[in-house]
Design a protein around this motif. Structure first.
Motif, PDB file in Angstrom:
ATOM      1  N   ARG A  38       7.753   7.032  -2.314  1.00 34.55           N
ATOM      2  CA  ARG A  38       8.429   7.313  -1.459  1.00 34.55           C
ATOM      3  C   ARG A  38       7.698   6.123  -1.038  1.00 34.55           C
ATOM      4  N   ALA A  39       6.677   5.898  -0.614  1.00 36.55           N
ATOM      5  CA  ALA A  39       6.529   4.256  -0.232  1.00 36.55           C
ATOM      6  C   ALA A  39       7.143   2.865  -0.578  1.00 36.55           C
ATOM      7  N   ALA A  40       7.150   3.036  -1.921  1.00 39.00           N
ATOM      8  CA  ALA A  40       7.896   1.820  -2.567  1.00 39.00           C
ATOM      9  C   ALA A  40       9.370   1.566  -2.222  1.00 39.00           C
ATOM     10  N   GLU A  41       9.776   2.941  -2.068  1.00 34.63           N
ATOM     11  CA  GLU A  41      11.402   2.683  -1.229  1.00 34.63           C
ATOM     12  C   GLU A  41      11.511   2.269   0.407  1.00 34.63           C
ATOM     13  N   GLY A  42      10.370   2.393   0.625  1.00 36.77           N
ATOM     14  CA  GLY A  42       9.981   2.355   2.470  1.00 36.77           C
ATOM     15  C   GLY A  42      10.671   3.579   2.874  1.00 36.77           C
ATOM     16  N   LYS A  43      10.716   4.985   2.730  1.00 38.97           N
ATOM     17  CA  LYS A  43      10.869   6.585   3.247  1.00 38.97           C
ATOM     18  C   LYS A  43       9.124   6.796   3.211  1.00 38.97           C
ATOM     19  N   PRO A  44       8.069   6.387   3.813  1.00 33.75           N
ATOM     20  CA  PRO A  44       6.920   7.264   3.433  1.00 33.75           C
ATOM     21  C   PRO A  44       7.231   8.734   3.448  1.00 33.75           C
ATOM     22  N   LEU A  45       6.404  10.059   2.757  1.00 32.38           N
ATOM     23  CA  LEU A  45       5.985  11.139   2.705  1.00 32.38           C
ATOM     24  C   LEU A  45       6.030  11.697   4.578  1.00 32.38           C
ATOM     25  N   LYS A  46       6.128  12.231   4.901  1.00 34.13           N
ATOM     26  CA  LYS A  46       5.440  12.820   6.254  1.00 34.13           C
ATOM     27  C   LYS A  46       5.811  14.326   5.735  1.00 34.13           C
ATOM     28  N   GLU A 105       0.481  -1.237  -0.057  1.00 30.55           N
ATOM     29  CA  GLU A 105       0.060  -0.205  -0.244  1.00 30.55           C
ATOM     30  C   GLU A 105       0.721   1.127  -0.113  1.00 30.55           C
ATOM     31  N   THR A 106      -0.086   2.464  -0.513  1.00 27.50           N
ATOM     32  CA  THR A 106       0.767   3.967  -0.536  1.00 27.50           C
ATOM     33  C   THR A 106       0.650   4.477   1.178  1.00 27.50           C
ATOM     34  N   GLU A 107       1.762   4.160   2.081  1.00 25.56           N
ATOM     35  CA  GLU A 107       1.069   5.170   3.027  1.00 25.56           C
ATOM     36  C   GLU A 107       2.335   6.465   2.491  1.00 25.56           C
ATOM     37  N   VAL A 108       1.223   7.516   3.442  1.00 27.58           N
ATOM     38  CA  VAL A 108       1.647   9.040   4.409  1.00 27.58           C
ATOM     39  C   VAL A 108       1.240   9.032   5.700  1.00 27.58           C
ATOM     40  N   GLU A 109       2.710   8.934   6.100  1.00 29.99           N
ATOM     41  CA  GLU A 109       2.268   9.573   7.627  1.00 29.99           C
ATOM     42  C   GLU A 109       2.564  10.708   8.192  1.00 29.99           C
ATOM     43  N   VAL A 110       1.723  11.334   8.624  1.00 28.00           N
ATOM     44  CA  VAL A 110       1.296  12.644   9.327  1.00 28.00           C
ATOM     45  C   VAL A 110       1.421  12.568  10.729  1.00 28.00           C
ATOM     46  N   ILE A 111       1.826  14.048  10.521  1.00 27.57           N
ATOM     47  CA  ILE A 111       2.451  14.599  11.804  1.00 27.57           C
ATOM     48  C   ILE A 111       2.067  15.859  12.613  1.00 27.57           C
ATOM     49  N   TYR A 112       1.442  15.690  13.298  1.00 24.22           N
ATOM     50  CA  TYR A 112       0.614  16.514  13.587  1.00 24.22           C
ATOM     51  C   TYR A 112       1.314  17.297  14.629  1.00 24.22           C
ATOM     52  N   SER A 113       1.347  19.051  13.888  1.00 21.68           N
ATOM     53  CA  SER A 113       2.180  19.981  14.516  1.00 21.68           C
ATOM     54  C   SER A 113       1.026  20.677  15.366  1.00 21.68           C
ATOM     55  N   ALA A 114       1.755  21.995  15.934  1.00 18.43           N
ATOM     56  CA  ALA A 114       1.156  23.648  15.421  1.00 18.43           C
ATOM     57  C   ALA A 114       1.840  24.200  14.124  1.00 18.43           C
ATOM     58  N   THR A 115       1.098  24.777  13.934  1.00 22.96           N
ATOM     59  CA  THR A 115       1.067  25.318  11.838  1.00 22.96           C
ATOM     60  C   THR A 115       2.510  26.381  12.258  1.00 22.96           C
ATOM     61  N   GLY A 116       3.433  26.836  13.501  1.00 26.08           N
ATOM     62  CA  GLY A 116       3.997  27.977  13.399  1.00 26.08           C
ATOM     63  C   GLY A 116       5.392  27.147  13.153  1.00 26.08           C
ATOM     64  N   PRO A 117       5.492  26.046  13.674  1.00 25.63           N
ATOM     65  CA  PRO A 117       7.182  25.448  13.886  1.00 25.63           C
ATOM     66  C   PRO A 117       7.265  25.269  11.970  1.00 25.63           C
ATOM     67  N   MET A 118       5.401  24.845  11.597  1.00 29.22           N
ATOM     68  CA  MET A 118       5.722  24.376  10.287  1.00 29.22           C
ATOM     69  C   MET A 118       7.315  24.794   9.179  1.00 29.22           C
ATOM     70  N   PRO A 119       6.829  25.344   8.861  1.00 27.16           N
ATOM     71  CA  PRO A 119       8.042  26.356   7.781  1.00 27.16           C
ATOM     72  C   PRO A 119       9.615  25.518   8.439  1.00 27.16           C
ATOM     73  N   MET A 120       9.723  26.660   9.782  1.00 27.58           N
ATOM     74  CA  MET A 120      10.867  25.419  10.206  1.00 27.58           C
ATOM     75  C   MET A 120      11.833  24.158   9.906  1.00 27.58           C
ATOM     76  N   LEU A 121      10.498  23.309  10.418  1.00 21.57           N
ATOM     77  CA  LEU A 121      10.455  21.690   9.872  1.00 21.57           C
ATOM     78  C   LEU A 121      11.320  21.533   8.091  1.00 21.57           C
ATOM     79  N   LEU A 122       9.928  22.374   7.264  1.00 20.77           N
ATOM     80  CA  LEU A 122      10.034  22.074   6.066  1.00 20.77           C
ATOM     81  C   LEU A 122      11.370  22.389   5.551  1.00 20.77           C
ATOM     82  N   SER A 123      12.395  23.622   6.216  1.00 23.96           N
ATOM     83  CA  SER A 123      12.827  24.251   5.446  1.00 23.96           C
ATOM     84  C   SER A 123      14.356  23.414   6.590  1.00 23.96           C
ATOM     85  N   THR A 124      14.168  23.045   7.371  1.00 20.01           N
ATOM     86  CA  THR A 124      15.350  21.968   7.690  1.00 20.01           C
ATOM     87  C   THR A 124      14.671  19.815   6.879  1.00 20.01           C
TER      88      THR A 124
END
Length: 403
Positions: free
Chosen positions: A366-374, A33-52
């Motif tokens: 990414r799922a096929a590679e065993g590294k689901p999107l976060k 199956e194709t999986e996507v990992e959902v990470i629950y977070s406050a919105t404020g840190p999201m840009p920093m999480l993406l940029s890093t």
């Protein structure tokens, strides 16, 4: 198709996609199956999480979508209204004006006048988007740059890109009402509705959720060019969230002289200056009718708790927190929208995805590679979480919740 038939069809559709998406929890993997990992977070840190590179993307409300595009750290895969299932999210519900029932009954003219001010402020934003962006940037960030780790971006430029992507409307349209019906279904599926709305039919739900009387009175007063002067209400407290979705409130206060001259109503700040305002005075036809205390909330649930305690009498808030609060017995009503739409799915700037189809192809790879999107999302049951899950489910992607 009648409103009833449309609502039934959309409710059936959202139940189906939410079940596929696993809204009640993580679905077990059966392999392949194709999986996507959902990470629950406050919105404020999201840009920093993406940029890093800690996440591959995020689903958020504005202005955090615009932060990614203006800064160059990300790009938009899809705005919320364009997510699958096709057509489900057009004019979808977001933030609304709410008031306690005792205020509606005992201070009807005051609630009507406040509603009229929000209607007028929405019109102002539509006609003056750049000025609304400047006001919102000043209120939210003091007009300063926004910094997320190593990423710095102009708050004014972010808000100028963000504001036009929101639909500032106060009309409780058929599509908007149906969207709220859909979220009631979603919140039931999540187990967040367990009270008076759990077994209610659409008519009962709408009766419990809405009171459009103040909106109708406000529209009529604006059309007639005269706002009725309320009796002195003493002090009222108004809650809001630090988002440009609540720009009507910011604009109404910062441009109070325009609204006084044009409509005869003014929410005058107690002191002039830049930044957010904590105290104001409401004038109608030159008469002071209330002291207004402004409370910035950290989230919709917090504002609804304050409304239940009668600490707030009026609140600008997302409709899902209002729905769950009403279900639990909080004596409030949703009066009308402040805006619709206004969210989006962002991925990193170098991601091999520019639209939903290429995003799904990337997720499959990414799922096929065993590294689901976060993908980061606001809390479960939020508008953005429900929409992301529904879109993934419609594309046969399984949601895996980060532990």
């Amino acid at each position: 198709m009648t409103h009833t038939k449309t609502a039934i069809a959309l409710v059936i559709a959202i139940v189906a996609v939410l079940c596929v998406a696993g809204c009640t929890g993580e679905q077990p993997s059966t392999g392949g199956e194709t999986e996507v990992e959902v990470i629950y977070s406050a919105t404020g840190p999201m840009p920093m999480l993406l940029s890093t590179d800690q996440i591959d993307g995020y689903m958020a409300w504005q202005p955090f979508v615009a932060v990614a595009t203006v800064s160059g750290i990300g790009k938009v895969v899809s705005y919320s209204q364009d997510l699958p299932p096709a057509g489900m999210w057009t004019d979808h519900t977001c933030c609304a004006l709410t008031a306690r029932e005792d205020q509606i009954q005992e201070n009807a003219d005051l609630v009507n006048a406040f509603s009229a001010l929000m209607i007028a402020a929405d019109d102002y934003i539509i006609e003056n988007p750049d000025r609304a962006a400047e006001i919102s940037a000043d209120w939210l960030y003091g007009g300063d740059d926004m910094t997320f780790g190593d990423v710095t971006v102009s708050s004014v430029e972010v808000l100028k890109e963000s504001i036009p992507t929101l639909k500032f409307t106060t009309e409780p349209s058929e599509a908007w009402i149906t969207s709220n019906d859909n979220f009631v279904v979603a919140l039931r599926d999540l187990g967040y509705i367990t009270g008076s709305l759990k077994d209610a039919d659409d008519a009962e739900v709408n009766s419990k959720l809405f009171d459009f009387g103040p909106y109708e009175q406000a529209k009529a007063m604006i059309a007639n060019g005269t706002i009725a002067t309320p009796a002195d209400a003493g002090t009222i407290t108004v809650g809001y969230l630090p988002s440009d979705h609540h720009a009507p409130l910011f604009v109404a206060i910062k441009e109070w002289e325009y609204f006084e001259k044009t409509y005869g109503i003014a929410l005058k700040p107690a002191s002039e200056g830049s930044g957010a305002v904590d105290n104001a005075e409401l004038f109608v036809n030159g008469v002071k009718v209330a002291n207004v205390k402004l409370v910035k909330g950290e989230g919709g649930s917090q504002l609804m708790t304050l409304a239940a305690q009668d600490t707030l009498q009026i609140a600008l808030v997302g409709t899902p927190p209002a729905i769950t609060a009403i279900d639990k017995g909080t004596p409030i009503k949703i009066l009308h929208p402040l805006q619709t739409e206004g969210s989006g799915l962002v991925v990193s700037a170098d991601a091999p995805a520019d639209d939903w189809q290429s995003f799904i192809a990337w997720a499959e790879q990414r799922a096929a590679e065993g590294k689901p999107l976060k993908i980061a999302s606001p809390p479960k049951g939020s508008i953005q979480d429900v929409q992301l899950r529904a879109a993934l489910g419609d594309s046969n992607v399984v949601v895996k919740e980060a532990q």
